[in-house]
Design an enzyme around this catalytic site. Structure first.
Site, PDB file in Angstrom:
ATOM      1  N   ASP A 122     -10.104  11.622   6.037  1.00 43.51           N
ATOM      2  CA  ASP A 122      -8.702  11.464   5.649  1.00 43.51           C
ATOM      3  C   ASP A 122      -7.905  12.643   6.206  1.00 43.51           C
ATOM      4  O   ASP A 122      -8.337  13.793   6.135  1.00 43.51           O
ATOM      5  CB  ASP A 122      -8.573  11.397   4.122  1.00 43.51           C
ATOM      6  CG  ASP A 122      -7.225  10.845   3.690  1.00 43.51           C
ATOM      7  OD1 ASP A 122      -7.191   9.721   3.155  1.00 43.51           O
ATOM      8  OD2 ASP A 122      -6.201  11.531   3.892  1.00 43.51           O
ATOM      9  N   GLY A 156      -0.818   1.718  -5.644  1.00 40.47           N
ATOM     10  CA  GLY A 156      -0.900   3.012  -4.968  1.00 40.47           C
ATOM     11  C   GLY A 156      -1.277   2.944  -3.506  1.00 40.47           C
ATOM     12  O   GLY A 156      -1.560   3.967  -2.885  1.00 40.47           O
ATOM     13  N   HIS A 200      -9.031  -0.123   2.678  1.00 40.96           N
ATOM     14  CA  HIS A 200      -9.821   1.092   2.917  1.00 40.96           C
ATOM     15  C   HIS A 200     -10.378   1.612   1.605  1.00 40.96           C
ATOM     16  O   HIS A 200      -9.742   1.524   0.564  1.00 40.96           O
ATOM     17  CB  HIS A 200      -8.988   2.178   3.611  1.00 40.96           C
ATOM     18  CG  HIS A 200      -7.697   2.495   2.929  1.00 40.96           C
ATOM     19  ND1 HIS A 200      -6.572   1.716   3.087  1.00 40.96           N
ATOM     20  CD2 HIS A 200      -7.334   3.498   2.095  1.00 40.96           C
ATOM     21  CE1 HIS A 200      -5.589   2.222   2.373  1.00 40.96           C
ATOM     22  NE2 HIS A 200      -6.024   3.310   1.749  1.00 40.96           N
TER      23      HIS A 200
HETATM   24  P1  AMP Z   1      -3.678   4.781   0.332  1.00 43.22           P
HETATM   25  O1  AMP Z   1      -2.633   5.469  -0.477  1.00 43.22           O
HETATM   26  O2  AMP Z   1      -4.845   4.326  -0.480  1.00 43.22           O
HETATM   27  O3  AMP Z   1      -3.107   3.669   1.202  1.00 43.22           O
HETATM   28  O4  AMP Z   1      -4.281   5.887   1.271  1.00 43.22           O
HETATM   29  C1  AMP Z   1      -3.990   6.009   2.627  1.00 43.22           C
HETATM   30  C2  AMP Z   1      -4.717   7.248   3.095  1.00 43.22           C
HETATM   31  O5  AMP Z   1      -4.724   7.241   4.502  1.00 43.22           O
HETATM   32  C3  AMP Z   1      -4.059   8.559   2.640  1.00 43.22           C
HETATM   33  O6  AMP Z   1      -5.003   9.328   1.894  1.00 43.22           O
HETATM   34  C4  AMP Z   1      -3.680   9.236   3.970  1.00 43.22           C
HETATM   35  O7  AMP Z   1      -3.857  10.638   3.938  1.00 43.22           O
HETATM   36  C5  AMP Z   1      -4.630   8.570   4.938  1.00 43.22           C
HETATM   37  N1  AMP Z   1      -4.156   8.524   6.319  1.00 43.22           N
HETATM   38  C6  AMP Z   1      -2.948   8.092   6.766  1.00 43.22           C
HETATM   39  N2  AMP Z   1      -2.882   8.185   8.105  1.00 43.22           N
HETATM   40  C7  AMP Z   1      -4.077   8.670   8.526  1.00 43.22           C
HETATM   41  C8  AMP Z   1      -4.626   8.988   9.801  1.00 43.22           C
HETATM   42  N3  AMP Z   1      -3.939   8.816  10.935  1.00 43.22           N
HETATM   43  N4  AMP Z   1      -5.893   9.484   9.849  1.00 43.22           N
HETATM   44  C9  AMP Z   1      -6.592   9.670   8.704  1.00 43.22           C
HETATM   45  N5  AMP Z   1      -6.137   9.368   7.483  1.00 43.22           N
HETATM   46  C10 AMP Z   1      -4.885   8.884   7.381  1.00 43.22           C
END
Ligand code: AMP
Ligand code: ZN
Length: 123
Positions: A37, A103, A110
């Protein structure tokens, strides 16, 4: 090139699957990708995603049962490899956010896997 069954050209995680956006890869096979992440809450924090663009668990159907099962079985193995402490004193957290009120910010299914010594930034 193995193009996944369904992808969304505007989806950030589909772009990571396609290699158009860089990621710190933890694991990859034909169906799944895991990467760190970008904004970790915990000493270990990575995401496991299907390569297929499935928006959320609410969009998964019977044909995804094995795929979702594989994600669950993979999580503890990758957590240990990434530095999760073993046993009852260690452990890891698995989190799947679904929909805006659930959220979810990135609308590509994922699984968050978090681990490591407390305190954590969140969670
Ligand atoms: P959610 O709130 O469950 O949709 O979590 C999305 C997650 O994706 C968050 O923890 C972000 O930090 C992570 N995220 C967003 N863009 C990227 C990226 N390019 N590479 C890695 N993680 C990412
Ligand atoms: Zn996607």
């Amino acid at each position: 090139m193995n193009q996944p069954a369904a992808h969304d050209p505007d989806c950030i995680f589909c772009k990571i699957v396609a290699g158009k956006i860089p990621s710190r890869k933890v694991y990859e096979d034909q169906e799944l990708l895991a990467f760190h992440d970008i904004n970790p809450w915990a000493p270990v924090h990575f995401l496991i995603i299907p390569k297929e663009h499935i928006e959320s668990m609410a969009h998964a159907g019977a044909r995804h049962e094995a795929l979702l099962g594989r994600m669950m079985v993979l999580a503890p193995r990758l957590a240990l490899e990434a530095g999760c402490n073993p046993g009852t004193a260690g452990g890891f957290r698995v989190l799947v956010n679904n929909g805006r009120e659930g959220g979810q910010e990135v609308l590509h299914l994922h699984m968050h896997v978090m681990a490591g010594p407390r305190p954590w930034k969140r969670g």
